[in-house]
Design a protein around this motif. Structure first.
Motif, PDB file in Angstrom:
ATOM      1  N   ASN A 127       0.761 -37.117  43.238  1.00 10.88           N
ATOM      2  CA  ASN A 127       1.643 -37.215  44.401  1.00 10.88           C
ATOM      3  C   ASN A 127       1.308 -36.087  45.364  1.00 10.88           C
ATOM      4  O   ASN A 127       1.223 -34.922  44.959  1.00 10.88           O
ATOM      5  N   VAL A 128       1.145 -36.455  46.639  1.00  7.71           N
ATOM      6  CA  VAL A 128       0.789 -35.487  47.674  1.00  7.71           C
ATOM      7  C   VAL A 128       1.890 -35.476  48.732  1.00  7.71           C
ATOM      8  O   VAL A 128       2.393 -36.529  49.121  1.00  7.71           O
ATOM      9  N   SER A 129       2.228 -34.288  49.209  1.00 12.30           N
ATOM     10  CA  SER A 129       3.214 -34.158  50.282  1.00 12.30           C
ATOM     11  C   SER A 129       2.557 -34.469  51.621  1.00 12.30           C
ATOM     12  O   SER A 129       1.564 -33.823  51.979  1.00 12.30           O
ATOM     13  N   PRO A 130       3.087 -35.433  52.380  1.00  8.67           N
ATOM     14  CA  PRO A 130       2.523 -35.716  53.704  1.00  8.67           C
ATOM     15  C   PRO A 130       2.871 -34.645  54.732  1.00  8.67           C
ATOM     16  O   PRO A 130       2.379 -34.662  55.837  1.00  8.67           O
ATOM     17  N   TYR A 131       3.713 -33.684  54.361  1.00 13.00           N
ATOM     18  CA  TYR A 131       4.156 -32.626  55.271  1.00 13.00           C
ATOM     19  C   TYR A 131       3.402 -31.325  55.066  1.00 13.00           C
ATOM     20  O   TYR A 131       3.212 -30.557  56.003  1.00 13.00           O
ATOM     21  N   THR A 132       2.990 -31.067  53.813  1.00 12.79           N
ATOM     22  CA  THR A 132       2.292 -29.817  53.506  1.00 12.79           C
ATOM     23  C   THR A 132       0.858 -30.041  53.024  1.00 12.79           C
ATOM     24  O   THR A 132       0.076 -29.094  53.000  1.00 12.79           O
ATOM     25  N   GLY A 133       0.530 -31.251  52.599  1.00 15.77           N
ATOM     26  CA  GLY A 133      -0.792 -31.526  52.044  1.00 15.77           C
ATOM     27  C   GLY A 133      -0.958 -31.018  50.624  1.00 15.77           C
ATOM     28  O   GLY A 133      -2.050 -31.044  50.072  1.00 15.77           O
ATOM     29  N   GLU A 134       0.128 -30.582  50.010  1.00 12.97           N
ATOM     30  CA  GLU A 134       0.067 -30.046  48.645  1.00 12.97           C
ATOM     31  C   GLU A 134       0.128 -31.159  47.603  1.00 12.97           C
ATOM     32  O   GLU A 134       0.800 -32.165  47.808  1.00 12.97           O
ATOM     33  N   ILE A 135      -0.517 -30.913  46.478  1.00 15.26           N
ATOM     34  CA  ILE A 135      -0.325 -31.737  45.300  1.00 15.26           C
ATOM     35  C   ILE A 135       1.016 -31.304  44.721  1.00 15.26           C
ATOM     36  O   ILE A 135       1.167 -30.150  44.319  1.00 15.26           O
ATOM     37  N   VAL A 136       1.993 -32.197  44.698  1.00 11.53           N
ATOM     38  CA  VAL A 136       3.328 -31.830  44.221  1.00 11.53           C
ATOM     39  C   VAL A 136       3.693 -32.533  42.921  1.00 11.53           C
ATOM     40  O   VAL A 136       4.743 -32.263  42.343  1.00 11.53           O
ATOM     41  N   GLY A 137       2.828 -33.428  42.465  1.00  9.86           N
ATOM     42  CA  GLY A 137       3.057 -34.105  41.198  1.00  9.86           C
ATOM     43  C   GLY A 137       1.755 -34.606  40.626  1.00  9.86           C
ATOM     44  O   GLY A 137       0.829 -34.976  41.354  1.00  9.86           O
ATOM     45  N   TYR A 138       1.682 -34.592  39.305  1.00 11.82           N
ATOM     46  CA  TYR A 138       0.475 -35.033  38.608  1.00 11.82           C
ATOM     47  C   TYR A 138       0.894 -35.492  37.224  1.00 11.82           C
ATOM     48  O   TYR A 138       1.769 -34.884  36.599  1.00 11.82           O
ATOM     49  N   SER A 139       0.301 -36.579  36.762  1.00 12.32           N
ATOM     50  CA  SER A 139       0.491 -36.976  35.367  1.00 12.32           C
ATOM     51  C   SER A 139      -0.735 -37.752  34.905  1.00 12.32           C
ATOM     52  O   SER A 139      -1.379 -38.452  35.688  1.00 12.32           O
ATOM     53  N   ILE A 140      -1.036 -37.597  33.636  1.00 16.29           N
ATOM     54  CA  ILE A 140      -2.152 -38.337  33.044  1.00 16.29           C
ATOM     55  C   ILE A 140      -1.682 -38.924  31.721  1.00 16.29           C
ATOM     56  O   ILE A 140      -1.041 -38.251  30.921  1.00 16.29           O
ATOM     57  N   ASN A 141      -1.939 -40.199  31.555  1.00 18.23           N
ATOM     58  CA  ASN A 141      -1.707 -40.904  30.287  1.00 18.23           C
ATOM     59  C   ASN A 141      -3.060 -41.459  29.888  1.00 18.23           C
ATOM     60  O   ASN A 141      -3.573 -42.369  30.544  1.00 18.23           O
ATOM     61  N   TRP A 142      -3.636 -40.910  28.836  1.00 13.01           N
ATOM     62  CA  TRP A 142      -5.002 -41.287  28.453  1.00 13.01           C
ATOM     63  C   TRP A 142      -5.093 -41.313  26.942  1.00 13.01           C
ATOM     64  O   TRP A 142      -4.815 -40.318  26.284  1.00 13.01           O
ATOM     65  N   THR A 143      -5.487 -42.445  26.403  1.00 12.41           N
ATOM     66  CA  THR A 143      -5.642 -42.564  24.956  1.00 12.41           C
ATOM     67  C   THR A 143      -7.070 -42.208  24.566  1.00 12.41           C
ATOM     68  O   THR A 143      -7.972 -42.213  25.400  1.00 12.41           O
ATOM     69  N   SER A 144      -7.266 -41.942  23.300  1.00 15.85           N
ATOM     70  CA  SER A 144      -8.615 -41.637  22.818  1.00 15.85           C
ATOM     71  C   SER A 144      -9.204 -42.825  22.060  1.00 15.85           C
ATOM     72  O   SER A 144     -10.081 -42.659  21.234  1.00 15.85           O
ATOM     73  N   VAL A 145      -8.715 -44.012  22.366  1.00 17.03           N
ATOM     74  CA  VAL A 145      -9.208 -45.223  21.712  1.00 17.03           C
ATOM     75  C   VAL A 145     -10.631 -45.519  22.188  1.00 17.03           C
ATOM     76  O   VAL A 145     -10.910 -45.494  23.385  1.00 17.03           O
ATOM     77  N   LYS A 146     -11.520 -45.772  21.230  1.00 16.99           N
ATOM     78  CA  LYS A 146     -12.889 -46.137  21.585  1.00 16.99           C
ATOM     79  C   LYS A 146     -12.941 -47.651  21.787  1.00 16.99           C
ATOM     80  O   LYS A 146     -12.615 -48.422  20.881  1.00 16.99           O
ATOM     81  N   LEU A 147     -13.346 -48.052  22.977  1.00 20.77           N
ATOM     82  CA  LEU A 147     -13.409 -49.477  23.295  1.00 20.77           C
ATOM     83  C   LEU A 147     -14.724 -50.062  22.795  1.00 20.77           C
ATOM     84  O   LEU A 147     -15.753 -49.383  22.805  1.00 20.77           O
ATOM     85  N   PRO A 148     -14.711 -51.315  22.358  1.00 22.36           N
ATOM     86  CA  PRO A 148     -15.942 -51.934  21.861  1.00 22.36           C
ATOM     87  C   PRO A 148     -16.952 -52.138  22.987  1.00 22.36           C
ATOM     88  O   PRO A 148     -16.580 -52.296  24.145  1.00 22.36           O
ATOM     89  N   SER A 149     -18.232 -52.135  22.623  1.00 23.73           N
ATOM     90  CA  SER A 149     -19.269 -52.352  23.625  1.00 23.73           C
ATOM     91  C   SER A 149     -19.396 -53.845  23.906  1.00 23.73           C
ATOM     92  O   SER A 149     -18.912 -54.683  23.143  1.00 23.73           O
TER      93      SER A 149
END
Length: 146
Positions: free
Chosen positions: A112-134
């Motif tokens: 999430n970025v502030s349109p007034y300050t240009g700052e990053i004001v929010g961040y989240s990551i949801n990432w699994t370590s599941v290996k996907l098949p080729s």
């Protein structure tokens, strides 16, 4: 997970930061921050366009999670046009992993970025370590309609 929060009341103004960190790996999983400059949008004009904010978000992701970010694709949010952004305290950008040409909605990065300050004001990551098949021995199914 470790959860942290910091607050400050200074000159009748409230500032805060919340963050979560993976207790095993030390990876930053999320943060949100706010202040009167970020949260109070009444009567303010946006100083940044969507394209400028997207560039800010992507530069941040290239620095913080380059390997994961390189495997993602931007997913457009269903939001108001730039002219209506003045009503939004932050603008969200969502990135979803693409593996073998297929979107993996369980692996996402949000900024999430502030349109007034240009700052990053929010961040989240949801990432699994599941290996996907080729796709090496993959044969598509063909359905027949009778």
């Amino acid at each position: 997970m470790w959860s942290f929060n910091w607050t400050l009341n200074k000159e009748d103004k409230y500032y805060y930061v919340y963050a979560t960190v993976d207790a095993v790996t030390g990876e930053l999983k999320s943060f949100n921050k706010g202040s009167p400059d970020i949260d109070n949008v009444q009567g303010k004009q946006s100083l940044y366009t969507k394209e400028q904010m997207k560039k800010i978000a992507e530069e941040y992701l290239k620095k913080t999670v380059p390997d994961k970010f390189s495997k993602t694709e931007y997913q457009e949010a269903n939001l108001p046009e730039d002219s209506k952004m003045i009503e939004m305290p932050t603008y969200p950008f969502r990135y979803v992993e693409v593996a073998n040409g297929i979107l993996c909605p369980f692996n996402t990065i949000n900024v999430n970025v502030s349109p007034y300050t240009g700052e990053i004001v929010g961040y989240s990551i949801n990432w699994t370590s599941v290996k996907l098949p080729s796709l090496e021995n993959y044969r598509p199914c063909r359905a027949h309609i009778i």
